[in-house]
Motif scaffolding. Sequence first.
Motif, PDB file in Angstrom:
ATOM      1  N   GLY A   1      40.568  19.217 -31.933  1.00 53.28           N
ATOM      2  CA  GLY A   1      39.973  19.407 -33.236  1.00 53.28           C
ATOM      3  C   GLY A   1      38.465  19.562 -33.170  1.00 53.28           C
ATOM      4  N   GLY A   2      37.974  20.020 -32.030  1.00 52.50           N
ATOM      5  CA  GLY A   2      36.536  20.203 -31.858  1.00 52.50           C
ATOM      6  C   GLY A   2      35.782  18.914 -31.600  1.00 52.50           C
ATOM      7  N   GLN A   3      36.537  17.801 -31.538  1.00 52.85           N
ATOM      8  CA  GLN A   3      35.868  16.507 -31.322  1.00 52.85           C
ATOM      9  C   GLN A   3      35.833  16.159 -29.835  1.00 52.85           C
ATOM     10  N   ASN A   4      34.845  15.348 -29.455  1.00 49.64           N
ATOM     11  CA  ASN A   4      34.839  14.809 -28.103  1.00 49.64           C
ATOM     12  C   ASN A   4      35.773  13.610 -28.056  1.00 49.64           C
ATOM     13  N   VAL A   5      36.381  13.387 -26.893  1.00 56.83           N
ATOM     14  CA  VAL A   5      37.296  12.250 -26.763  1.00 56.83           C
ATOM     15  C   VAL A   5      36.728  11.262 -25.746  1.00 56.83           C
ATOM     16  N   ASP A   6      37.043   9.985 -25.901  1.00 56.37           N
ATOM     17  CA  ASP A   6      36.700   9.052 -24.829  1.00 56.37           C
ATOM     18  C   ASP A   6      37.681   7.878 -24.765  1.00 56.37           C
ATOM     19  N   ILE A   7      37.585   7.139 -23.665  1.00 59.44           N
ATOM     20  CA  ILE A   7      38.501   6.027 -23.427  1.00 59.44           C
ATOM     21  C   ILE A   7      37.899   4.759 -24.017  1.00 59.44           C
ATOM     22  N   ALA A   8      38.717   4.016 -24.785  1.00 55.61           N
ATOM     23  CA  ALA A   8      38.190   2.857 -25.508  1.00 55.61           C
ATOM     24  C   ALA A   8      37.745   1.749 -24.549  1.00 55.61           C
ATOM     25  N   ASP A   9      38.667   1.313 -23.679  1.00 56.50           N
ATOM     26  CA  ASP A   9      38.371   0.197 -22.788  1.00 56.50           C
ATOM     27  C   ASP A   9      37.937   0.744 -21.425  1.00 56.50           C
TER      28      ASP A   9
END
Lengths: 319, 336
Positions: free
Chosen positions: B153-161
């Motif tokens: 969706g055009g967003q950057n993703v990252d890992i929470a922990d």
Amino acid sequence: MTSIKGFFRGRTSIQPIWVFVIALFIFFSFMSEYFLSFGNITNILVQTSTIGLIALGMTFVMINGNIDLSVGAILGLAASLAVGLQEVSMTLAILAALGSGILLGALNGFVVWKTGVNAFIVTLGAMLGVRGLIFLYTGEQSFFAMNFAFADFGTSTIGPVPVLAIIFLVCALIMHLVLTRTGHGRNTFAVGGNPEASIDAGIRLGRHMMINFIIVGFFAALAGVLLASQMGAATPNLGRDYELWVITAVVLGGTKLTGGYGSIVGTLGGVLAIGILRNGMNLMQVPAFYVLVILGAILISVLIIDKKLNAPSTKEVRI
Amino acid sequence: MASAEQSKPRLLPGKLSKAGVLSFLSAQGILIFFLLSMFVFSFFSEQFLSQSNIMTVVRQASIIGIIAVGVSVVIIGGNLDLSVGSMLSFSTVLVVDLHDKIGPTNAILLMFALTLMIGAVNGFLIGFLRLNSLIVTLAMLSAIQGFVLIYSGGQNVDIADQEGTWFAFFGRGYVGGIAVPILMFGLLAIVMQVVMSYTGYGRRIFAVGGNPMAAVYSGIRKNWCVFSTYLISAFCVACAALVLGSRVMGSQNNVGQGYELLVLAGIILGGTSLLGGAGSIWKTVIGVLILGFIQNGLLLMGYPYYIQWIVTWVIIILAVWLDLANKRKSLFTTHS
């Protein structure tokens, strides 16, 4: 009508891409009420003029059997020069921008000619290197146009027709005539079709290729100047991925990567197909991401259809 | 076109005659260039030859290097893969995004499966339908880029922990004092070098890239060979995505943009011909390392990082030119 038919006759016939363009045109006319208006159609021409201008030069280079991957970077450099040197003199700035395109095109062509290194490698190197030159020159800054005449030019119109659309169409007409009516055009097909034979026929292969690289360099620079004028600014990353769009347009237009075959009329169709697709989907509020996927799918389909229709069965070994 | 026999690595000169030494020098030009550039840079910066700096450079280069190993195989097989940059974006976003949703093991397995599927599509179109690889992978480049944007969706993703997950091992971990990315890079390169030089499969790839017609007449299943090279390329991209995603613990959706060019630059610098049928993995490794060390050396000398692009431009053309000139025994082409 016969005169128009005669105009297209010769090397070019009506390409399948034009059927596709017309189909797209009809499709979007039904899908969006805003599509079929004079304003929108001139809008499409303006939007495609940047890619379209470069595609004109690229058609020559690709018929020649070469490829130029550095056009996006040349566009970026020309745009930065045109805006960056405006304080010295606007005329000088535009001349420097166009000159840089011609010079880099000549450099690409000269290296291909003298060293015999594949154009793909030479222009791939130039694509990285020229982008480096842009960052070196701009210091990673964006430039903004202060000169009103320059900033207005890109959005100006003659009567109801935008200037950019006129420039693009006039250039396309000129390049079509050069390709179909002049010795240079004839030699371009000859060199791309059979380089050894064209050397034997007395064509100065190296110089000829270099001229075509200069042509595409010039058009990339011209597109850069016009884009900067349209936006009133230039950013160091301007023109990234443009080479992909340009090559896509030219291939959609039926020009063969292996050289020796292609036409400006086809390229015009390829450019318009991409322009109409983007514009129409935009009006239908399809997210821009989907356009990328659809374009990729269309390009591959065109290749498959082309392969099925024109497969030289004797040339290839079937297993 | 060089045969498979010629392209085998010759790490030591066969005979110690003068001609033998000369042919060794010309064959190992890239290695000599590499040592020379290391030598020059070590004069300009004291840190350059320190162990920690060398390890940093190799670790940074390992992502491009891992991809370059796969693309080298494709190129030796006579094709091109321009879609690896987009594929890297796709795989990295996928593995990072799925990490929190279905757990690291499942995320990694699914990512490998989907990346190999893209490789299979490339391989099918180019190997079996025999479409032009440049255009197909160009089209795939834009299509996969589109998929990434649709998916994220055009967003950057990252890992929470970021601290508690063992996923960090691939990008930040060490085994016996050596960073895991370097180990993966080294292992992949060694395995592929052995496969290409000492197995029948490798010989077939060289044969298909060098002379497709002859290969088919001698009973090689060319379609499958080409198809398999794209699977190898996709597998390498998936490995690179593992390293990249794990190192940054997140991903922008354009993270791999332009990687295909750096990969190609490394391969070309290593002396692999884009025409296919020649080249070697270890030369690609050195090509990629040269790019890394040039960037690092120039940075240590105080130049901005984009100067390396200009230097790369000149070096690529010089390297290919000298190689060509050596083969045709004259510096310039003869036509006017």
